[in-house]
Enzyme design. Sequence first.
Site, PDB file in Angstrom:
ATOM      1  N   HIS A  70     -74.034 -41.288  -6.002  1.00 43.26           N
ATOM      2  CA  HIS A  70     -72.743 -40.642  -6.281  1.00 43.26           C
ATOM      3  C   HIS A  70     -72.840 -39.674  -7.450  1.00 43.26           C
ATOM      4  O   HIS A  70     -73.483 -39.980  -8.449  1.00 43.26           O
ATOM      5  CB  HIS A  70     -71.667 -41.705  -6.550  1.00 43.26           C
ATOM      6  CG  HIS A  70     -71.300 -42.444  -5.296  1.00 43.26           C
ATOM      7  ND1 HIS A  70     -72.144 -43.365  -4.719  1.00 43.26           N
ATOM      8  CD2 HIS A  70     -70.230 -42.332  -4.477  1.00 43.26           C
ATOM      9  CE1 HIS A  70     -71.593 -43.802  -3.600  1.00 43.26           C
ATOM     10  NE2 HIS A  70     -70.438 -43.198  -3.424  1.00 43.26           N
ATOM     11  N   PHE A 122     -70.905 -43.891 -13.073  1.00 46.90           N
ATOM     12  CA  PHE A 122     -69.596 -44.537 -12.975  1.00 46.90           C
ATOM     13  C   PHE A 122     -68.959 -44.141 -11.644  1.00 46.90           C
ATOM     14  O   PHE A 122     -68.755 -42.961 -11.377  1.00 46.90           O
ATOM     15  CB  PHE A 122     -68.731 -44.025 -14.129  1.00 46.90           C
ATOM     16  CG  PHE A 122     -67.315 -44.510 -14.127  1.00 46.90           C
ATOM     17  CD1 PHE A 122     -66.991 -45.767 -14.627  1.00 46.90           C
ATOM     18  CD2 PHE A 122     -66.284 -43.702 -13.658  1.00 46.90           C
ATOM     19  CE1 PHE A 122     -65.674 -46.207 -14.655  1.00 46.90           C
ATOM     20  CE2 PHE A 122     -64.967 -44.136 -13.679  1.00 46.90           C
ATOM     21  CZ  PHE A 122     -64.669 -45.396 -14.180  1.00 46.90           C
TER      22      PHE A 122
HETATM   23  N1  GUN Z   1     -68.146 -40.526  -8.254  1.00 50.07           N
HETATM   24  C1  GUN Z   1     -67.245 -41.284  -8.824  1.00 50.07           C
HETATM   25  N2  GUN Z   1     -66.169 -41.452  -8.045  1.00 50.07           N
HETATM   26  C2  GUN Z   1     -66.411 -40.790  -6.915  1.00 50.07           C
HETATM   27  C3  GUN Z   1     -65.660 -40.588  -5.716  1.00 50.07           C
HETATM   28  O1  GUN Z   1     -64.559 -41.059  -5.481  1.00 50.07           O
HETATM   29  N3  GUN Z   1     -66.264 -39.842  -4.800  1.00 50.07           N
HETATM   30  C4  GUN Z   1     -67.483 -39.303  -4.992  1.00 50.07           C
HETATM   31  N4  GUN Z   1     -68.000 -38.602  -4.039  1.00 50.07           N
HETATM   32  N5  GUN Z   1     -68.186 -39.457  -6.095  1.00 50.07           N
HETATM   33  C5  GUN Z   1     -67.654 -40.208  -7.050  1.00 50.07           C
END
Ligand code: GUN
Length: 172
Positions: A70, A122
């Site tokens: 992420h 995070f």
């Molecule tokens: N990184 C932290 N929160 C999120 C999210 O909701 N979506 C994505 N793609 N990356 C994140």
Amino acid sequence: MSKISLAELNHASREQFVAACGPFFEHSPWIAERTWERRPFGSLAELHEKLVETAQLATETQQVNLIAAHPDLVGRLAREGRLTQESTSEQASAGLIGLSATDAAQFDTYNQAYRDKFHFPFVICARENKKAAILAAFPARLNNSRDAEIHTALAEIGKIARLRLLDALTET
Ligand code: GUN
């Protein structure tokens, strides 16, 4: 984008299934690949449940790799416009595009502190939280253990996947 029906998915090849469901988990098509074996799915809720189970049954290393896939919220990839389509709209929906320099600096500080402590980014479901809620969650979650944060991050990833699934599929 036209939606794919549950019936179509239940008849899909592994490749077609992964093309449709792979993106529900950021840069982690292995979850869809493994879950295909558990077809047919009686409902979208059941499909989501089985996808989440696949992530829960993976090794801790695989789970951490999933979390690590992420992007940071308000991070370098976002500033450079290099997020996936899904991530771009998720960050936009939380009101995280075009922040003030002060807010952006706050995110940088928290993102770094969080990575320093846990060695993964995070993750919070941006579509279910606005900027203020996200900024409040950082210091609270920074107090947690690594095990608790792996657990919380996977739960948030399950929420992210559910919303992506509902965008892409229809039950009938
Ligand atoms: N990184 C932290 N929160 C999120 C999210 O909701 N979506 C994505 N793609 N990356 C994140």
